[in-house]
Design a protein around this motif. Sequence first.
Motif, PDB file in Angstrom:
ATOM      1  N   LEU A 279       0.837  -1.188   0.000  1.00 44.69           N
ATOM      2  CA  LEU A 279       0.000   0.000   0.000  1.00 44.69           C
ATOM      3  C   LEU A 279       0.876   1.243   0.000  1.00 44.69           C
ATOM      4  O   LEU A 279       1.628   1.504   0.941  1.00 44.69           O
ATOM      5  CB  LEU A 279      -0.908  -0.001   1.225  1.00 44.69           C
ATOM      6  CG  LEU A 279      -2.020   1.055   1.246  1.00 44.69           C
ATOM      7  CD1 LEU A 279      -3.002   0.798   0.101  1.00 44.69           C
ATOM      8  CD2 LEU A 279      -2.747   1.030   2.578  1.00 44.69           C
ATOM      9  N   LEU A 280       0.801   2.016  -1.074  1.00 44.48           N
ATOM     10  CA  LEU A 280       1.615   3.220  -1.226  1.00 44.48           C
ATOM     11  C   LEU A 280       1.022   4.385  -0.436  1.00 44.48           C
ATOM     12  O   LEU A 280      -0.166   4.374  -0.089  1.00 44.48           O
ATOM     13  CB  LEU A 280       1.715   3.571  -2.704  1.00 44.48           C
ATOM     14  CG  LEU A 280       2.429   2.519  -3.575  1.00 44.48           C
ATOM     15  CD1 LEU A 280       2.256   2.850  -5.043  1.00 44.48           C
ATOM     16  CD2 LEU A 280       3.890   2.412  -3.206  1.00 44.48           C
ATOM     17  N   PRO A 281       1.832   5.396  -0.116  1.00 47.77           N
ATOM     18  CA  PRO A 281       1.353   6.527   0.690  1.00 47.77           C
ATOM     19  C   PRO A 281       0.131   7.230   0.110  1.00 47.77           C
ATOM     20  O   PRO A 281      -0.680   7.781   0.858  1.00 47.77           O
ATOM     21  CB  PRO A 281       2.568   7.465   0.712  1.00 47.77           C
ATOM     22  CG  PRO A 281       3.747   6.559   0.547  1.00 47.77           C
ATOM     23  CD  PRO A 281       3.285   5.476  -0.380  1.00 47.77           C
ATOM     24  N   ASP A 282      -0.013   7.225  -1.216  1.00 51.16           N
ATOM     25  CA  ASP A 282      -1.171   7.907  -1.820  1.00 51.16           C
ATOM     26  C   ASP A 282      -2.431   7.031  -1.847  1.00 51.16           C
ATOM     27  O   ASP A 282      -3.464   7.430  -2.387  1.00 51.16           O
ATOM     28  CB  ASP A 282      -0.833   8.370  -3.235  1.00 51.16           C
ATOM     29  CG  ASP A 282      -0.535   7.205  -4.187  1.00 51.16           C
ATOM     30  OD1 ASP A 282      -0.593   6.028  -3.745  1.00 51.16           O
ATOM     31  OD2 ASP A 282      -0.250   7.469  -5.359  1.00 51.16           O
ATOM     32  N   GLY A 283      -2.319   5.815  -1.254  1.00 49.92           N
ATOM     33  CA  GLY A 283      -3.467   4.927  -1.198  1.00 49.92           C
ATOM     34  C   GLY A 283      -3.551   3.924  -2.327  1.00 49.92           C
ATOM     35  O   GLY A 283      -4.388   3.016  -2.285  1.00 49.92           O
ATOM     36  N   SER A 284      -2.700   4.065  -3.338  1.00 48.55           N
ATOM     37  CA  SER A 284      -2.700   3.096  -4.437  1.00 48.55           C
ATOM     38  C   SER A 284      -1.931   1.839  -4.028  1.00 48.55           C
ATOM     39  O   SER A 284      -1.228   1.823  -3.012  1.00 48.55           O
ATOM     40  CB  SER A 284      -2.079   3.715  -5.692  1.00 48.55           C
ATOM     41  OG  SER A 284      -0.729   4.081  -5.456  1.00 48.55           O
ATOM     42  N   PRO A 310      -2.067  -7.539   2.625  1.00 53.71           N
ATOM     43  CA  PRO A 310      -1.001  -6.685   2.084  1.00 53.71           C
ATOM     44  C   PRO A 310       0.336  -6.933   2.769  1.00 53.71           C
ATOM     45  O   PRO A 310       0.399  -7.448   3.889  1.00 53.71           O
ATOM     46  CB  PRO A 310      -1.511  -5.266   2.370  1.00 53.71           C
ATOM     47  CG  PRO A 310      -2.458  -5.419   3.516  1.00 53.71           C
ATOM     48  CD  PRO A 310      -3.081  -6.768   3.363  1.00 53.71           C
ATOM     49  N   ILE A 311       1.415  -6.554   2.095  1.00 54.44           N
ATOM     50  CA  ILE A 311       2.761  -6.635   2.654  1.00 54.44           C
ATOM     51  C   ILE A 311       3.150  -5.242   3.154  1.00 54.44           C
ATOM     52  O   ILE A 311       2.726  -4.224   2.607  1.00 54.44           O
ATOM     53  CB  ILE A 311       3.780  -7.134   1.599  1.00 54.44           C
ATOM     54  CG1 ILE A 311       5.149  -7.372   2.248  1.00 54.44           C
ATOM     55  CG2 ILE A 311       3.881  -6.185   0.414  1.00 54.44           C
ATOM     56  CD1 ILE A 311       6.156  -8.014   1.297  1.00 54.44           C
ATOM     57  N   GLY A 312       3.934  -5.207   4.209  1.00 52.82           N
ATOM     58  CA  GLY A 312       4.372  -3.917   4.733  1.00 52.82           C
ATOM     59  C   GLY A 312       5.264  -4.086   5.945  1.00 52.82           C
ATOM     60  O   GLY A 312       5.272  -5.139   6.594  1.00 52.82           O
ATOM     61  N   GLY A 313       6.002  -3.061   6.257  1.00 53.82           N
ATOM     62  CA  GLY A 313       6.918  -3.115   7.386  1.00 53.82           C
ATOM     63  C   GLY A 313       6.218  -3.326   8.709  1.00 53.82           C
ATOM     64  O   GLY A 313       6.800  -3.858   9.658  1.00 53.82           O
TER      65      GLY A 313
END
Length: 361
Positions: A279-284, A310-313
């Motif tokens: 998930l990118l900062p702009d929501g995309s 989703p994947i993420g830190g």
Amino acid sequence: MPSLQEAQVLDALRTVMEPDLKKDLVTLGMVQEISIDDSNDITFNVVLTTPACPMKDQIRNACIEAIRSALPEAGEITVNLPAKVTHGGSCGHHGKKENPLPEVANIIAVASGKGGVGKSTVAANLAASLAATGARVGLIDADLYGPSIPTMFGLENARPEVLDKKIMPIEKYGVKLMSIGFLVESDNPVIWRGPMASTALKQFITDVAWGELDYLIFDLPPGTGDIQLTLVQTLPLQGAVIVTTPQAVALTDVAKAVTMFRKVNVPLLGLIENMSYYLLPDGSKDYIFGQAGGEKFARAQGIELLGSIPIGGQVRESGDTGKPVSIKSPESETAKAFLDAARETARQVSLRNAMECNCGN
């Protein structure tokens, strides 16, 4: 005296269908403890098959609408939604296999067929999410050669007590836990041949005081070897949850796990696609491992897609610090995705239990 009668309320609720079973709530015996006061205020219970039911609001709203439509003189309408988890094999459809855990309602395997897809992370968060809904949950770290559940729950130095010759599971975040990591030093490798590992797994089943549980989840090691076969031969599994990532190299090995469970007649509850997107900062969304690989695989195999995570830190940080993301950051998109997957898993278990009972009618 109230002008309304219990029979009228029941008649109104006969029009409300259980979304999955396609029968009305009254016929299914889900409507209980109706009370009507002098002001025609109505209170009753609709007993669900799992506290993780994803259709709670839909059922509650349908009940209120049905009563309002049929009984306009009704006052306040209160629909309570308690749960009594259905018991896998309660109608005798697990064959002649003896169940060494009669107090455990449903036994679920979480498997992948390969390493590196985040299977233990999924198992930990499924367990934590189910417990957060009010279910009684246990989790067995069956990856004896690479136990990670102690780290994910912040229990690296924990040691279980023994009472009356039974090992007491360690409880955290509402989940009862057992792992070989609780019994050996964290830097000591487990160097066992297959029979020894199988014996250890059986001890986790028979020598641990699990008590009454709605769901007991097994976090299986990668592959299709001795541990998997021991589990299948020892316990009446209600089903398996398959974990994959979207890319083809993962799906090739995951297909082997699907085939194995089918060959040993273990139902497939469905598939969870882990690391689905970033998930990118702009929501995309950035589909770094490819898009919809798990969804297409599930469709091709004829199994349910239980969820996409989703994947993420945040997931890595939560696991490393001993607090699953479902507990640490419940409002995050990842935690919500895990909760949705847990609810869908519980739904599939309830559906399978219902089908088993119907088969016996």
